[in-house]
Design a protein around this motif. Sequence first.
Motif, short mmCIF file in Angstrom:
data_model
loop_
_atom_site.label_atom_id
_atom_site.label_comp_id
_atom_site.label_asym_id
_atom_site.label_seq_id
_atom_site.Cartn_x
_atom_site.Cartn_y
_atom_site.Cartn_z
N ASN A 103 0.84 -1.19 0.00
CA ASN A 103 0.00 0.00 0.00
C ASN A 103 0.89 1.25 0.00
N ASP B 22 0.09 1.39 -9.69
CA ASP B 22 0.08 0.20 -8.84
C ASP B 22 -0.01 -1.06 -9.69
N THR C 184 -3.66 -4.34 -12.64
CA THR C 184 -3.61 -5.66 -12.01
C THR C 184 -2.95 -6.70 -12.90
N THR C 185 -2.69 -6.36 -14.16
CA THR C 185 -1.98 -7.28 -15.06
C THR C 185 -0.46 -7.17 -14.91
N ASN C 186 -0.02 -6.21 -14.09
CA ASN C 186 1.41 -6.00 -13.83
C ASN C 186 2.18 -5.83 -15.14
N SER D 39 0.15 -4.05 -8.48
CA SER D 39 -0.28 -5.16 -7.61
C SER D 39 -1.44 -5.94 -8.24
N ALA D 40 -1.59 -7.17 -7.78
CA ALA D 40 -2.61 -8.07 -8.34
C ALA D 40 -4.02 -7.62 -8.02
N THR D 41 -4.17 -6.80 -6.97
CA THR D 41 -5.49 -6.27 -6.62
C THR D 41 -5.43 -4.76 -6.55
N CYS D 42 -6.54 -4.13 -6.85
CA CYS D 42 -6.63 -2.68 -6.79
C CYS D 42 -6.74 -2.25 -5.33
N ASN D 43 -5.87 -1.37 -4.88
CA ASN D 43 -5.86 -0.94 -3.49
C ASN D 43 -6.41 0.47 -3.34
N LYS D 44 -7.07 0.69 -2.24
CA LYS D 44 -7.57 2.03 -1.94
C LYS D 44 -6.44 2.88 -1.38
N SER E 62 -4.42 1.76 -11.25
CA SER E 62 -4.22 0.34 -10.95
C SER E 62 -4.01 -0.44 -12.24
#
Length: 273
Positions: free
Chosen positions: A15, A42, A65-67, A44-49, A63
């Motif tokens: 985060n 970001d 998530t596909t990196n 990361s594999a998940t979208c973070n707040k 975000s």
Amino acid sequence: MTNKILVVIVLYGINLEDSLTYQTLNLSVTESDSIVDLFVYDNSATCNKINVQNNKFNIIYKSDTTNSGISKAYNKAADYASECQKDWLLFLDQDSNIPKNLFSVFNEFKDKFSNEKLFVPVLKQNNIILSPCKFKFMKGSSFSSVLPGILSLENVSVFNSGIFIDLNAFRKVGGYDENVPLDFSDHSFIFRYKKWFSNIVVIPIVIEHELSSKSSDQTIILRRFIQYCKGVRAFSSIEGGKGLLFFWTALRAVKLSFQFKNFQYIKILFDKN
């Protein structure tokens, strides 16, 4: 001047508020008289707040998530910087210790070397200079010392983190090559940059930098070696030097194989190259 810079942090698996870079960057802009635009990409594999509230930053969060990698992150940041009429990009990773005087020193040296387009700090780990580095025969090696001021790019390269790049120059050289998403993305960019510009400016700023390749976790090391081999293949397909890069990578594979008594590194070497 700070309001003409788009600061870019690329995250992966962390985060924003837990990022050492963000925490120390926050201290460096405390005395600024303007709001800093912070572009957070970001991977990361998940979208973070974004759970931070800070009136010193205008945070733009993207975000992926596909990196897709660092190269795409920097190019997307440059697109946003153009929309917002910024003049400079500052690229940062997620785990660097940013000195408080980063911006003031950059402004001082930018005024002193007004014709230059790329300003870089000195990155160190355990008192060893990581960047700028010598780069010859497709292999990087450390300088014993680096003086502030103009540095020729002949047989020299630079890591991504901490660089200030003029946005127009970034566009002129074609940005980052998204075919080289992570490993060698910095060297690939410098190869592009030196086709147009001969020098960089080293600023008297030292950033403590942590290389993930120095991890002692064997799972992380194996995953990083796979990524490294992919980077070797992508970089060599663009810039050449495949034989040399394969040789250096083979030496690394042999060293890791004996270190961990795991000959999967040799298999990966041939699978990925």
